[in-house]
Design an enzyme around this catalytic site. Structure first.
Site, PDB file in Angstrom:
ATOM      1  N   ASP A 239       0.847  -1.198   0.000  1.00 53.06           N
ATOM      2  CA  ASP A 239       0.000   0.000   0.000  1.00 53.06           C
ATOM      3  C   ASP A 239       0.881   1.247   0.000  1.00 53.06           C
ATOM      4  O   ASP A 239       0.575   2.232   0.661  1.00 53.06           O
ATOM      5  CB  ASP A 239      -0.923  -0.005   1.218  1.00 53.06           C
ATOM      6  CG  ASP A 239      -2.019   1.061   1.130  1.00 53.06           C
ATOM      7  OD1 ASP A 239      -2.440   1.389   0.004  1.00 53.06           O
ATOM      8  OD2 ASP A 239      -2.434   1.574   2.181  1.00 53.06           O
ATOM      9  N   ASP A 256       3.565   2.099   8.100  1.00 52.03           N
ATOM     10  CA  ASP A 256       2.272   1.472   7.764  1.00 52.03           C
ATOM     11  C   ASP A 256       2.471   0.206   6.932  1.00 52.03           C
ATOM     12  O   ASP A 256       2.198   0.176   5.727  1.00 52.03           O
ATOM     13  CB  ASP A 256       1.368   2.458   7.018  1.00 52.03           C
ATOM     14  CG  ASP A 256       0.828   3.540   7.932  1.00 52.03           C
ATOM     15  OD1 ASP A 256       0.860   3.335   9.156  1.00 52.03           O
ATOM     16  OD2 ASP A 256       0.396   4.584   7.427  1.00 52.03           O
TER      17      ASP A 256
END
Length: 310
Positions: A239, A256
């Site tokens: 992502d 993340d």
């Protein structure tokens, strides 16, 4: 040996997936749950302090950084929210030893409870991650309440595992900047705070910056090297975007990673890797980096070779 060759233990293998998430070192305290209910973990109404949860968690790789507070007598104080999201919220916490000047700031990522929707179109990310017990696999596939809780535990465990491995790799001859994974407790992940320790101001995301040409070239070089290290370890971020990259004192930090993809075990791994390259390349191209440098095709091909897939 070439300077980018990794020792055997740091190379990806075609054997057991790294995301066998009921491994005891990551979920050794039972099925993934929300952080354990404990009277000692409730904050003091007057001070907002609670006892450190260090003793009741899975710890990050050793040696622990010198700045990290590991004393059991330490207390954690909530200072506010750093970031909200659809999957998790990130809080700022100060861990300090009472009656001393010793403290550290931590970013605490708390995945949402199982009643909330988790990752949009999460099935693709979960390919290649399997738990051993058929009941858990069925629950995850049907998205029952228990299954959603299992998935939340997988996100936390996968991020902790990936950060731990990347931190250890970065401590060697390869370099990738990631937050130090302090501890994992249920679906709560404590991380090194990346930012100004005095003010508590988090480092800006890449998307917030308008770097000059020299800075842009330097950040791109750092990003490409980070992608190479990820690929050599068998990973795609999954992502990657300018919102999942911090810039702290000129250094690019990758954050993340709950949806990190094993490019070998996941059949869609090469597609996730190529998408990561396209997204970040487009951002750099839009800010003036040449199309030749940011062309996603050659870079994605190089990364697949680094991962041993070509």
């Amino acid at each position: 040996m070439r300077d980018h060759d990794l020792p055997a233990l740091e190379r990806r293998t075609r054997g057991k997936s790294r995301f066998d998430d009921d491994e005891p070192q990551f979920l050794k305290r039972g099925r993934p749950t929300e952080p354990l209910a404990d009277p000692d973990s409730e904050p003091d109404p007057a001070t907002g302090e609670r006892w450190s949860s260090w003793d009741d968690a899975v710890h990050g790789p050793q040696p622990h950084p010198a700045w990290l507070i590991t004393e059991l007598a330490a207390k954690d104080t909530e200072l506010g929210v750093l970031k909200t999201g659809k999957e998790a919220d990130v809080h700022l916490v100060r861990r300090a030893v009472p009656d001393t000047d010793r403290s550290c700031l931590l970013a605490v990522k708390r995945y949402r409870d199982p009643e909330h929707r988790l990752f949009h179109r999460d099935a693709g990310y979960l390919e290649g991650r399997r738990v051993r017990r058929s009941r858990e696999n069925r629950a995850m596939a049907s998205r029952t309440a228990f299954g959603r809780q299992m998935i939340a535990g997988q996100w936390a465990a996968a991020e902790f595992a990936a950060l731990s491995r990347l931190w250890e790799i970065g401590a060697g001859h390869d370099r990738i900047a990631v937050p130090y994974p302090v501890q994992l407790r249920g679906t709560e992940l404590m991380l090194e705070f990346v930012g100004d320790a005095e003010s508590g101001e988090a480092a800006p995301r890449l998307a917030q910056l308008r770097p000059d040409p020299a800075e842009l070239r330097d950040l791109w070089a750092q990003l490409v090297e980070a992608l190479r290290v990820l690929a050599r370890a068998g990973y795609a971020h999954g992502d990657l975007s300018p919102y999942n990259l911090l810039v702290h004192q000129g250094r690019l930090v990758v954050i993340d990673l709950p949806q990190v993809v094993d490019v070998v075990a996941n059949p869609q791994g090469p597609e996730f890797l190529a998408r990561d390259v396209r997204v970040v390349g487009a951002w750099f191209a839009a800010r003036g980096l040449s199309g030749e440098q940011t062309d996603p095709g050659p870079l994605a091909g190089e990364l697949l070779r680094e991962a041993g897939l070509r």
